[in-house]
Scaffold this motif. Structure first.
Motif, PDB file in Angstrom:
ATOM      1  N   GLY A  64      14.077  18.096  -3.608  1.00  0.00           N
ATOM      2  CA  GLY A  64      12.915  18.600  -2.874  1.00  0.00           C
ATOM      3  C   GLY A  64      11.735  17.652  -2.981  1.00  0.00           C
ATOM      4  N   THR A  65      11.485  17.154  -4.198  1.00  0.00           N
ATOM      5  CA  THR A  65      10.324  16.278  -4.399  1.00  0.00           C
ATOM      6  C   THR A  65      10.474  14.980  -3.622  1.00  0.00           C
ATOM      7  OG1 THR A  65      10.195  17.172  -6.623  1.00  0.00           O
ATOM      8  CG2 THR A  65       8.846  15.253  -6.146  1.00  0.00           C
ATOM      9  N   ILE A  66      11.661  14.392  -3.697  1.00  0.00           N
ATOM     10  CA  ILE A  66      11.816  13.079  -3.058  1.00  0.00           C
ATOM     11  C   ILE A  66      11.772  13.229  -1.537  1.00  0.00           C
ATOM     12  CG2 ILE A  66      13.349  11.109  -2.774  1.00  0.00           C
ATOM     13  CD1 ILE A  66      14.033  11.373  -5.683  1.00  0.00           C
ATOM     14  N   LEU A  67      12.339  14.309  -1.021  1.00  0.00           N
ATOM     15  CA  LEU A  67      12.259  14.509   0.431  1.00  0.00           C
ATOM     16  C   LEU A  67      10.812  14.706   0.866  1.00  0.00           C
ATOM     17  CD1 LEU A  67      15.412  16.628   1.294  1.00  0.00           C
ATOM     18  CD2 LEU A  67      15.004  14.191   1.620  1.00  0.00           C
ATOM     19  N   SER A  68      10.019  15.415   0.067  1.00  0.00           N
ATOM     20  CA  SER A  68       8.624  15.572   0.489  1.00  0.00           C
ATOM     21  C   SER A  68       7.845  14.268   0.310  1.00  0.00           C
ATOM     22  CB  SER A  68       7.936  16.740  -0.221  1.00  0.00           C
ATOM     23  OG  SER A  68       8.418  16.918  -1.504  1.00  0.00           O
TER      24      SER A  68
ATOM     25  N   GLY B 219       0.830  -1.202   0.000  1.00  0.00           N
ATOM     26  CA  GLY B 219       0.000   0.000   0.000  1.00  0.00           C
ATOM     27  C   GLY B 219       0.862   1.248   0.000  1.00  0.00           C
ATOM     28  N   SER B 220       1.880   1.264   0.851  1.00  0.00           N
ATOM     29  CA  SER B 220       2.750   2.439   0.940  1.00  0.00           C
ATOM     30  C   SER B 220       3.528   2.660  -0.349  1.00  0.00           C
ATOM     31  CB  SER B 220       3.734   2.289   2.108  1.00  0.00           C
ATOM     32  OG  SER B 220       3.143   2.692   3.305  1.00  0.00           O
ATOM     33  N   ILE B 221       4.000   1.557  -0.961  1.00  0.00           N
ATOM     34  CA  ILE B 221       4.778   1.712  -2.204  1.00  0.00           C
ATOM     35  C   ILE B 221       3.898   2.286  -3.323  1.00  0.00           C
ATOM     36  CG2 ILE B 221       5.989   0.453  -4.025  1.00  0.00           C
ATOM     37  CD1 ILE B 221       7.109  -1.393  -1.894  1.00  0.00           C
ATOM     38  N   TYR B 222       2.686   1.709  -3.478  1.00  0.00           N
ATOM     39  CA  TYR B 222       1.764   2.242  -4.481  1.00  0.00           C
ATOM     40  C   TYR B 222       1.452   3.713  -4.212  1.00  0.00           C
ATOM     41  CZ  TYR B 222       0.411  -2.022  -6.972  1.00  0.00           C
ATOM     42  OH  TYR B 222       0.397  -3.125  -7.768  1.00  0.00           O
ATOM     43  N   LEU B 223       1.211   4.009  -2.940  1.00  0.00           N
ATOM     44  CA  LEU B 223       0.864   5.364  -2.533  1.00  0.00           C
ATOM     45  C   LEU B 223       1.961   6.336  -2.957  1.00  0.00           C
ATOM     46  CD1 LEU B 223      -1.598   6.255  -0.971  1.00  0.00           C
ATOM     47  CD2 LEU B 223      -0.331   6.028   1.135  1.00  0.00           C
ATOM     48  N   MET B 224       3.216   5.904  -2.675  1.00  0.00           N
ATOM     49  CA  MET B 224       4.366   6.735  -2.972  1.00  0.00           C
ATOM     50  C   MET B 224       4.472   6.984  -4.477  1.00  0.00           C
ATOM     51  SD  MET B 224       7.997   5.626  -1.562  1.00  0.00           S
ATOM     52  CE  MET B 224       8.375   4.354  -2.759  1.00  0.00           C
ATOM     53  N   LEU B 225       4.297   5.923  -5.282  1.00  0.00           N
ATOM     54  CA  LEU B 225       4.409   6.080  -6.728  1.00  0.00           C
ATOM     55  C   LEU B 225       3.316   7.017  -7.247  1.00  0.00           C
ATOM     56  CD1 LEU B 225       5.192   2.399  -7.784  1.00  0.00           C
ATOM     57  CD2 LEU B 225       6.758   4.322  -7.593  1.00  0.00           C
ATOM     58  N   LEU B 226       2.072   6.812  -6.766  1.00  0.00           N
ATOM     59  CA  LEU B 226       0.979   7.665  -7.230  1.00  0.00           C
ATOM     60  C   LEU B 226       1.211   9.115  -6.824  1.00  0.00           C
ATOM     61  CD1 LEU B 226      -2.142   5.443  -6.520  1.00  0.00           C
ATOM     62  CD2 LEU B 226      -1.346   6.245  -8.727  1.00  0.00           C
TER      63      LEU B 226
ATOM     64  N   LEU C 163      11.667   2.851   8.462  1.00  0.00           N
ATOM     65  CA  LEU C 163      12.933   3.590   8.442  1.00  0.00           C
ATOM     66  C   LEU C 163      13.780   3.164   7.247  1.00  0.00           C
ATOM     67  CD1 LEU C 163      14.120   3.725  12.167  1.00  0.00           C
ATOM     68  CD2 LEU C 163      13.465   5.625  10.713  1.00  0.00           C
ATOM     69  N   ILE C 164      13.804   1.849   6.984  1.00  0.00           N
ATOM     70  CA  ILE C 164      14.605   1.361   5.862  1.00  0.00           C
ATOM     71  C   ILE C 164      14.078   1.938   4.552  1.00  0.00           C
ATOM     72  CG2 ILE C 164      15.202  -0.700   4.522  1.00  0.00           C
ATOM     73  CD1 ILE C 164      15.322  -2.229   7.167  1.00  0.00           C
ATOM     74  N   VAL C 165      12.747   1.910   4.381  1.00  0.00           N
ATOM     75  CA  VAL C 165      12.165   2.450   3.147  1.00  0.00           C
ATOM     76  C   VAL C 165      12.500   3.937   3.029  1.00  0.00           C
ATOM     77  CG1 VAL C 165      10.014   2.914   1.935  1.00  0.00           C
ATOM     78  CG2 VAL C 165      10.346   0.731   3.052  1.00  0.00           C
ATOM     79  N   LEU C 166      12.367   4.675   4.144  1.00  0.00           N
ATOM     80  CA  LEU C 166      12.662   6.111   4.115  1.00  0.00           C
ATOM     81  C   LEU C 166      14.126   6.372   3.775  1.00  0.00           C
ATOM     82  CD1 LEU C 166      10.702   7.454   7.189  1.00  0.00           C
ATOM     83  CD2 LEU C 166      10.400   8.121   4.828  1.00  0.00           C
ATOM     84  N   LEU C 167      15.032   5.607   4.411  1.00  0.00           N
ATOM     85  CA  LEU C 167      16.460   5.802   4.148  1.00  0.00           C
ATOM     86  C   LEU C 167      16.773   5.486   2.697  1.00  0.00           C
ATOM     87  CD1 LEU C 167      18.267   4.446   7.320  1.00  0.00           C
ATOM     88  CD2 LEU C 167      18.166   6.783   6.467  1.00  0.00           C
ATOM     89  N   THR C 168      16.154   4.425   2.164  1.00  0.00           N
ATOM     90  CA  THR C 168      16.379   4.089   0.756  1.00  0.00           C
ATOM     91  C   THR C 168      15.960   5.248  -0.130  1.00  0.00           C
ATOM     92  OG1 THR C 168      15.749   1.869   1.409  1.00  0.00           O
ATOM     93  CG2 THR C 168      16.019   2.272  -0.939  1.00  0.00           C
ATOM     94  N   MET C 169      14.773   5.811   0.161  1.00  0.00           N
ATOM     95  CA  MET C 169      14.300   6.934  -0.655  1.00  0.00           C
ATOM     96  C   MET C 169      15.242   8.113  -0.570  1.00  0.00           C
ATOM     97  SD  MET C 169      10.264   7.155  -0.198  1.00  0.00           S
ATOM     98  CE  MET C 169      10.217   8.639  -1.177  1.00  0.00           C
ATOM     99  N   ASN C 170      15.683   8.418   0.643  1.00  0.00           N
ATOM    100  CA  ASN C 170      16.570   9.560   0.789  1.00  0.00           C
ATOM    101  C   ASN C 170      17.897   9.326   0.082  1.00  0.00           C
ATOM    102  OD1 ASN C 170      14.619  10.746   2.231  1.00  0.00           O
ATOM    103  ND2 ASN C 170      15.577  10.536   4.219  1.00  0.00           N
TER     104      ASN C 170
END
Lengths: 283, 358
Positions: free
Chosen positions: A198-202, A69-76, A264-271
């Motif tokens: 900026g976009t990825i941090l938000s 759910g979170s991954i789909y949410l993030m992509l959308l 946290l892992i997902v967030l760190l990966t994104m950052n």
């Protein structure tokens, strides 16, 4: 005499000391958080946890539907917020000129960035869930989070575009380029690293949000992953919130911590992706 | 080489071409990278749900041979409402999902009152409730043309808890509790209530006013619904009540039995009029703060949605047993379960008249 010497400069020393303290506060609290989460999550965080559905038995509980759910949410959210945010920023910086209306719009955008996230939840509930009849679907959640981060995307993109030196624009016009060519070939490529960061941090902020999703009625527990944009969904922060509220200690400490660790892992990966992208473009 | 172009392009127009090419390749690479990430996550989602389906098929076959049902349910069920009933619905959804893998069950906990706000709009199928529907909620259903049916699934006992080391208190009367929690002249020190109690500050922890537990407690102890002192710690999360009471010898709080049962080593439940909360005293009604737990179902949705129908049936079939006991509540008796089943069948046959409250 060496002007850079700190000897005898008491004020300078105190200032330096305060700066070190300020840095330590942030680093230490992150270290404590990571340590306590790791300690509690030990023994709970494994592959089964990632790929199982939630369960009332802590040993069998997993986060898979919420993770997807979170991954789909993030992509959308990325798909919606990037064109809207960057488009607004380009308009405001390159086309709007210095008018009073532009000032009013900018003031409003900055104010929107400070509105509490639950208010966006109320807006999402009224607009997407009820008025547009999307129900508690993934797309309603994604649009709500898009509204939430849009002001930040716009402001950071504006800053990035503003940082492109006018000499580049003038040079482009000087060889006869049109405004569209200048923006497409000079301004956007030059500003892209800043815009991306900026976009990825938000986006990271968006996937950590709980309040607006609770407001629009997203599930705190789902037993299957969403399979389309109109599907019901849950997200990792919601599932963690549900676990923290369970009567059993194993959920509150072990399972919830494993969830926090994965978040946290997902967030760190994104950052890190954000940093990678920035470094690729930086010159 | 790249670096040279980059430095120069700040100054010269002639090199703009190079810069342009450079950033174009970078854009392409990044786009490719992003597409890769997206593809990977979609593939991840896809491959795991595949394995999920395989599991389900084998389970379906066994289920099929069991009850002779051939069709595969694939609809959705939306449950919202009481945080007290939430663990029950969650457990039911989990077990239901094991039999019908394609079903999407969404279980949310937003408080009895919070859930009814959505239920009266027809946004949810089932609303869990730790108190009966109020007249105003019922009237809203009527205005919106929503027919509903109430099922009482389990029994809870609101437990009043104090610190393990609070030897000065073991049992209180309902009147004394009313004095402690009532809105008028709330005592600031325990010795204000009874002179033999310690001369220490009263520290209270309880649920927020959105909670059905709060509604039930105020109505049955203070005597008037929603009438309570307000100078105490409120929380949506019952675990914080446990934490607060565990932390101070002068603290008192109230919460659902399931939360007390999980924390018997951390806090002490005091008797009400001499009766302590136990499974037995709650089920035979001897415990004064026994309260029924309900779920409300939207009848129109029930008739349209086969998945919901099967889910409600499953819920009722399991209301007498292990699932509810595991969660920490007292299950329905067999005769009560039969009543629920009859009610359900009457609803399905159209022999049920909604009794709107006013």
């Amino acid at each position: 005499m060496d002007v850079r010497s700190n000897k005898g400069d008491l004020k300078g020393q105190i200032f330096l000391f305060l700066l070190v303290i300020a840095t330590c506060v942030g680093v230490a609290s992150l270290a404590i958080l990571v340590y306590s989460v790791l300690e509690d999550a030990t023994g709970w965080f494994d592959l089964a946890f990632i790929f199982n559905s939630p369960s009332r038995f802590p040993e069998e509980a997993g986060i898979y539907p919420a993770l997807i759910g979170s991954i789909y949410l993030m992509l959308l959210v990325a798909v919606f917020s990037f064109p809207l945010g960057v488009g607004t920023a380009i308009y405001l910086e390159e086309y709007a000129g210095q008018s009073r209306i532009k000032n009013i719009i900018e003031l409003n955008i900055s104010n929107l960035a400070a509105v509490p996230s639950i208010v966006y939840g109320l807006l999402g509930l009224a607009l997407f869930v009820r008025a547009l009849n999307m129900g508690r679907s993934l797309i309603a959640g994604a649009l709500t989070l898009t509204l939430l981060i849009l002001p930040i995307v716009i402001v950071s993109s504006q800053e990035a575009i503003r940082a492109v030196p006018d000499s580049l624009r003038d040079a482009s016009y000087g060889i006869g380029s049109t405004k569209w060519q200048t923006i497409r070939k000079i301004v956007i490529p030059e500003a892209l690293p800043g815009i991306m960061t900026g976009t990825i941090l938000s986006l990271s902020r968006a996937i950590g949000e709980t309040a607006p999703l609770i407001m629009i009625g997203a599930a705190t527990s789902m037993y299957s992953a969403p399979d389309g944009i109109f599907s019901l969904f849950s997200a990792m922060p919601l599932q963690i919130y549900a676990w923290v509220g369970q009567p059993q200690y194993a959920f509150q400490e072990g399972v919830a911590s494993a969830g926090i660790l994965l978040l946290l892992i997902v967030l760190l990966t994104m950052n890190s992706v954000a940093i990678l992208i920035r470094n690729r473009f930086q010159r | 080489m790249e670096n040279i172009y980059i430095t120069y392009c700040e100054f010269g127009i002639g090199i703009n071409m190079k810069k342009d090419e450079l950033s174009n390749t970078n854009v392409k690479k990044t786009v490719l990278m992003l597409i890769g990430i997206i593809a990977f996550s979609v593939a991840l989602a896809g491959c795991v749900s595949d394995t999920g389906q395989n599991d389900d098929q084998s389970q379906d076959q066994s289920a099929d041979s069991g009850n002779g049902e051939n069709q595969q349910l694939s609809g959705q069920v939306i449950v919202d409402g009481s945080s007290t009933v939430y663990p029950v619905s969650q457990a039911m959804a989990e077990e239901f999902k094991k039999q019908h893998s394609e079903v999407k069950a969404s279980v949310t906990s937003s408080g009895t009152g919070g859930g009814f706000k959505k239920f009266v709009q027809g946004e949810t199928d089932i609303n869990d409730a730790s108190r009966p529907i109020t007249p105003s909620e019922s009237q809203k259903c009527k205005e919106n043309g929503i027919e509903y049916v109430e099922f009482k699934v389990a029994t809870d006992g609101i437990s009043v808890v104090v610190n393990q080391n609070a030897n000065w208190i073991d049992s209180v009367s309902k009147d004394t509790l009313a004095e402690i929690w009532g809105p008028e002249n709330p005592p600031q020190k325990w010795s204000d209530v009874k002179s033999e109690w310690p001369d220490k500050n009263v520290e209270l922890y309880g649920p927020t006013s959105a909670s059905g537990t709060f509604d039930f407690f105020t109505e049955n102890i203070v005597g008037e619904e929603d009438s309570s002192r307000t100078d105490y710690q409120t929380t949506e999360n019952d675990n914080f009540i446990i934490k607060g009471v565990k932390g101070s010898e002068n603290a008192m709080g109230y919460l659902g039995y399931a939360y007390y049962q999980q924390n018997e080593d951390n806090v002490k439940a005091i008797g009400i009029n001499g009766v302590k909360p136990t499974v037995e005293s709650i089920s035979n009604g001897e415990y004064p703060l026994s309260r029924p737990l309900y779920f409300y179902v939207n009848i129109d949705h029930l008739k349209e949605n086969e998945t919901l129908r099967e889910f409600v049936k499953f819920y009722i079939e399991n209301a007498d047993g292990e699932i509810i006991r595991q969660v920490g509540y007292v299950p329905a008796t067999e005769s009560h379960q039969n009543d629920l089943m009859n009610k359900f069948e009457n609803v399905m046959d159209g022999n049920y008249e909604v009794n709107y409250k006013s």
